[in-house]
Write an enzyme that holds these catalytic residues in place. Structure first.
Site, PDB file in Angstrom:
ATOM      1  N   LYS A 205       0.812  -1.230   0.000  1.00 26.70           N
ATOM      2  CA  LYS A 205       0.000   0.000   0.000  1.00 26.70           C
ATOM      3  C   LYS A 205       0.841   1.275   0.000  1.00 26.70           C
ATOM      4  O   LYS A 205       2.006   1.272   0.391  1.00 26.70           O
ATOM      5  CB  LYS A 205      -0.981  -0.024   1.169  1.00 26.70           C
ATOM      6  CG  LYS A 205      -2.158  -0.943   0.856  1.00 26.70           C
ATOM      7  CD  LYS A 205      -3.335  -0.757   1.752  1.00 26.70           C
ATOM      8  CE  LYS A 205      -4.492  -1.624   1.233  1.00 26.70           C
ATOM      9  NZ  LYS A 205      -5.559  -1.767   2.212  1.00 26.70           N
ATOM     10  N   ARG A 239      -4.765  -9.853   4.039  1.00 25.17           N
ATOM     11  CA  ARG A 239      -5.130  -9.773   2.606  1.00 25.17           C
ATOM     12  C   ARG A 239      -3.876  -9.349   1.850  1.00 25.17           C
ATOM     13  O   ARG A 239      -3.411  -8.228   2.014  1.00 25.17           O
ATOM     14  CB  ARG A 239      -6.263  -8.768   2.433  1.00 25.17           C
ATOM     15  CG  ARG A 239      -6.784  -8.666   1.018  1.00 25.17           C
ATOM     16  CD  ARG A 239      -7.934  -7.656   0.931  1.00 25.17           C
ATOM     17  NE  ARG A 239      -8.438  -7.574  -0.416  1.00 25.17           N
ATOM     18  CZ  ARG A 239      -7.892  -6.832  -1.370  1.00 25.17           C
ATOM     19  NH1 ARG A 239      -6.834  -6.096  -1.124  1.00 25.17           N
ATOM     20  NH2 ARG A 239      -8.402  -6.816  -2.587  1.00 25.17           N
TER      21      ARG A 239
HETATM   22  C1  9MG Z   1     -10.402  -4.430  -1.526  1.00 26.83           C
HETATM   23  N1  9MG Z   1      -9.422  -4.045  -0.530  1.00 26.83           N
HETATM   24  C2  9MG Z   1      -8.294  -3.312  -0.726  1.00 26.83           C
HETATM   25  N2  9MG Z   1      -7.641  -3.141   0.436  1.00 26.83           N
HETATM   26  C3  9MG Z   1      -8.373  -3.790   1.382  1.00 26.83           C
HETATM   27  C4  9MG Z   1      -8.241  -3.955   2.767  1.00 26.83           C
HETATM   28  O1  9MG Z   1      -7.244  -3.411   3.454  1.00 26.83           O
HETATM   29  N3  9MG Z   1      -9.167  -4.673   3.417  1.00 26.83           N
HETATM   30  C5  9MG Z   1     -10.213  -5.210   2.745  1.00 26.83           C
HETATM   31  N4  9MG Z   1     -11.127  -5.900   3.459  1.00 26.83           N
HETATM   32  N5  9MG Z   1     -10.409  -5.070   1.428  1.00 26.83           N
HETATM   33  C6  9MG Z   1      -9.494  -4.369   0.767  1.00 26.83           C
END
Ligand code: 9MG
Length: 260
Positions: A205, A239
């Protein structure tokens, strides 16, 4: 949770898995690397991204879900903000809805999840992907996200979604400045009072780039550091784009952190 974006414009892997076969192959590769859930998205959630019509989102995700569901090797999650897409994805074989727009007022998404008895990722976001990075402000970000979780769990229960169906997610990068993301990661353990599993998404990110000055392709080491930190602080689901690397780092850290 391994990420499969069937979008042309997602920030980290946009355009790579546009056709069904390459998306399915990528998902199976992530399963081989240790993913227990595959999160399939057909609409980018990057800051400033353009919303996609439901028909286009369905065209992108449903065939991928159908093909993976037929194999029955892994739990499938649909990353969508639209109740209609969630419903079609659940009908096609997904069992979890990953809802980054859990702050909406309309009960339609909760009712869809309740009816299907699906899992539900309830993520905190200030605003929408189009507005979220316009000077987000908090007095105390950890407390405010905790209050949001409590309020949403009560609302979900009103709509028939029981606590056992829900995973909570502080939404790293969604309506947060760098300092808010850092405070949330430092304070993750405070969300254990909710007694619900925690999902954290930090993989590649932009806050990593802001802190360390690293371009997208060079954020794996910092993503792994955040993943290990999150697990030690109580996260249950990560994730991620880089499943093999994350699984190795987390297994090592969990072994070192074990009590005996
Ligand atoms: C779709 N998406 C992109 N970043 C995310 C995150 O940090 N959490 C979740 N649940 N979905 C995400």
């Amino acid at each position: 949770m391994g990420i499969v974006n069937t979008t042309p414009d997602s920030f980290a892997d946009g355009g790579q898995f546009l056709d069904t076969s390459s998306a399915v192959d990528h998902a199976l590769r992530l399963v081989g690397e240790g993913a227990e859930i595959i999160d399939i998205g057909g609409e980018s959630t990057r800051p400033g991204s353009k919303p996609v019509p439901a028909e286009e989102e369905l065209r992108r995700v449903v065939p991928v879900i159908e093909r993976l569901a037929k194999r029955g090797e892994v739990a499938l999650s649909i990353d969508t903000q639209k109740p209609a897409v969630a419903k079609a994805a659940l009908d096609a074989g997904a069992s979890i809805v990953n809802d980054i727009a859990a702050n909406r007022e309309s009960p339609e998404m909760s009712q869809t999840v309740a009816k299907a008895k699906a899992g539900y990722v309830c993520m905190h976001m200030l605003g929408t992907p189009q507005t979220m990075q316009a000077k987000p402000r908090y007095d105390e970000v950890v407390r405010e996200v905790g209050d949001f979780f409590a309020e949403r769990l009560a609302k979900l229960a009103e709509h028939g979604v029981s606590g056992e169906q829900v995973v909570l997610d502080p939404g790293i990068g969604f309506g947060k400045e760098l300092e808010h993301n850092i405070k949330l990661l430092r304070g993750l353990n405070q969300f254990s009072v909710t007694e619900r599993p925690l999902l954290v998404g930090v993989s590649r990110k932009s806050f990593i780039g802001k802190l360390l000055g690293t371009p997208l392709e060079e954020r794996l080491p910092a993503s792994l550091a955040c993943a290990v930190w999150s697990v030690i602080k109580g996260a249950h689901i990560l994730r991620v784009h880089d499943v093999a690397e994350t699984a190795q780092a987390v297994r090592m850290a969990e072994t070192l952190n074990a009590q005996n």
